[in-house]
Design a protein around this motif. Structure first.
Motif, PDB file in Angstrom:
ATOM      1  N   GLY A  74       0.888   1.773   6.100  1.00 37.99           N
ATOM      2  CA  GLY A  74       0.639   2.325   7.714  1.00 37.99           C
ATOM      3  C   GLY A  74       0.118   3.915   7.875  1.00 37.99           C
ATOM      4  N   GLU A  75      -0.371   4.520   6.791  1.00 35.74           N
ATOM      5  CA  GLU A  75       0.107   5.548   6.771  1.00 35.74           C
ATOM      6  C   GLU A  75      -1.409   6.354   7.488  1.00 35.74           C
ATOM      7  OE1 GLU A  75       0.928   7.504   3.098  1.00 35.74           O
ATOM      8  OE2 GLU A  75       2.792   6.188   2.665  1.00 35.74           O
ATOM      9  N   ALA A  76      -1.852   5.209   7.624  1.00 36.57           N
ATOM     10  CA  ALA A  76      -3.447   5.624   7.687  1.00 36.57           C
ATOM     11  C   ALA A  76      -4.172   4.150   8.628  1.00 36.57           C
ATOM     12  CB  ALA A  76      -4.177   6.087   6.767  1.00 36.57           C
ATOM     13  N   ASP A  77      -4.703   4.427   9.240  1.00 37.86           N
ATOM     14  CA  ASP A  77      -5.160   2.853  10.050  1.00 37.86           C
ATOM     15  C   ASP A  77      -6.901   2.939   9.664  1.00 37.86           C
ATOM     16  OD1 ASP A  77      -6.882   5.388  11.752  1.00 37.86           O
ATOM     17  OD2 ASP A  77      -5.759   4.785  13.408  1.00 37.86           O
ATOM     18  N   SER A  78      -7.392   3.233   9.124  1.00 33.15           N
ATOM     19  CA  SER A  78      -8.389   2.859   8.460  1.00 33.15           C
ATOM     20  C   SER A  78      -8.538   3.621   6.763  1.00 33.15           C
ATOM     21  CB  SER A  78      -9.569   3.372   9.247  1.00 33.15           C
ATOM     22  OG  SER A  78     -10.030   4.572   8.995  1.00 33.15           O
ATOM     23  N   PHE A  79      -9.620   3.559   6.459  1.00 31.60           N
ATOM     24  CA  PHE A  79     -10.098   3.483   4.277  1.00 31.60           C
ATOM     25  C   PHE A  79     -10.679   5.403   4.505  1.00 31.60           C
ATOM     26  CE2 PHE A  79      -9.999  -1.079   3.983  1.00 31.60           C
ATOM     27  CZ  PHE A  79      -9.018  -0.716   3.098  1.00 31.60           C
ATOM     28  N   GLY A  80     -11.274   5.702   5.678  1.00 24.99           N
ATOM     29  CA  GLY A  80     -11.699   7.119   6.105  1.00 24.99           C
ATOM     30  C   GLY A  80     -13.144   6.574   6.899  1.00 24.99           C
ATOM     31  N   ASN A  81     -13.604   7.507   6.927  1.00 22.01           N
ATOM     32  CA  ASN A  81     -14.619   7.705   7.885  1.00 22.01           C
ATOM     33  C   ASN A  81     -16.482   8.178   6.988  1.00 22.01           C
ATOM     34  OD1 ASN A  81     -14.405  10.346   8.444  1.00 22.01           O
ATOM     35  ND2 ASN A  81     -14.936  10.748  10.112  1.00 22.01           N
ATOM     36  N   ASP A  82     -15.494   8.883   5.255  1.00 23.60           N
ATOM     37  CA  ASP A  82     -16.303   9.516   4.883  1.00 23.60           C
ATOM     38  C   ASP A  82     -17.047   8.401   3.751  1.00 23.60           C
ATOM     39  OD1 ASP A  82     -14.661   8.833   3.081  1.00 23.60           O
ATOM     40  OD2 ASP A  82     -13.422  10.101   1.902  1.00 23.60           O
TER      41      ASP A  82
END
Length: 129
Positions: free
Chosen positions: A113-121
């Motif tokens: 839950g530290e991030a809501d996605s894997f990133g946009n890179d």
């Protein structure tokens, strides 16, 4: 990915501000900038974080170019492998290890839950797919 490119250029310009009045080796600086842009857009990290992977990729490309025109006999390669082939296999394993480590780190952040996605890179988009 434009913000990542802008951030890389801004980092380079900030570094240059500290060197006013001194000569700058532009070839080296732009090579670093290119590596930084690739690293940020592909892996979401700075070049310094991925410096070891870039060094291994550079070494692997040197080995591959050195052996580009070598003739190989299929059966002999199974019995005896040249030093370059052994080194390139080891480099490939290390590169795969570091990339998988980055993937695992992102997966853990999403799971915890530290991030809501894997990133946009690029790497984040691949993991999401």
């Amino acid at each position: 990915m434009t913000p990542a490119v802008i951030a890389s250029v801004e980092t380079m310009l900030e570094k240059w501000k500290g060197q006013e009045g001194k000569e700058i080796e532009v070839f080296h600086e732009f090579r670093l900038l290119t590596s930084e842009v690739i690293s940020r857009t592909a892996f979401g990290s700075s070049y310094l974080e991925g410096e070891k992977v870039f060094a291994m990729l550079n070494k692997l490309s040197i080995i591959m170019s050195r052996n580009l025109y070598n003739t190989r006999i299929p059966l002999i390669n199974k019995l005896w492998k040249p030093a370059d082939m052994l080194e390139s296999e080891e480099l490939a394993k290390e590169i795969q290890y570091y990339v998988m480590k980055m993937v695992k780190k992102r997966e853990d952040k999403v799971v915890n839950g530290e991030a809501d996605s894997f990133g946009n890179d690029f790497l984040g988009l691949l993991i999401n797919a």
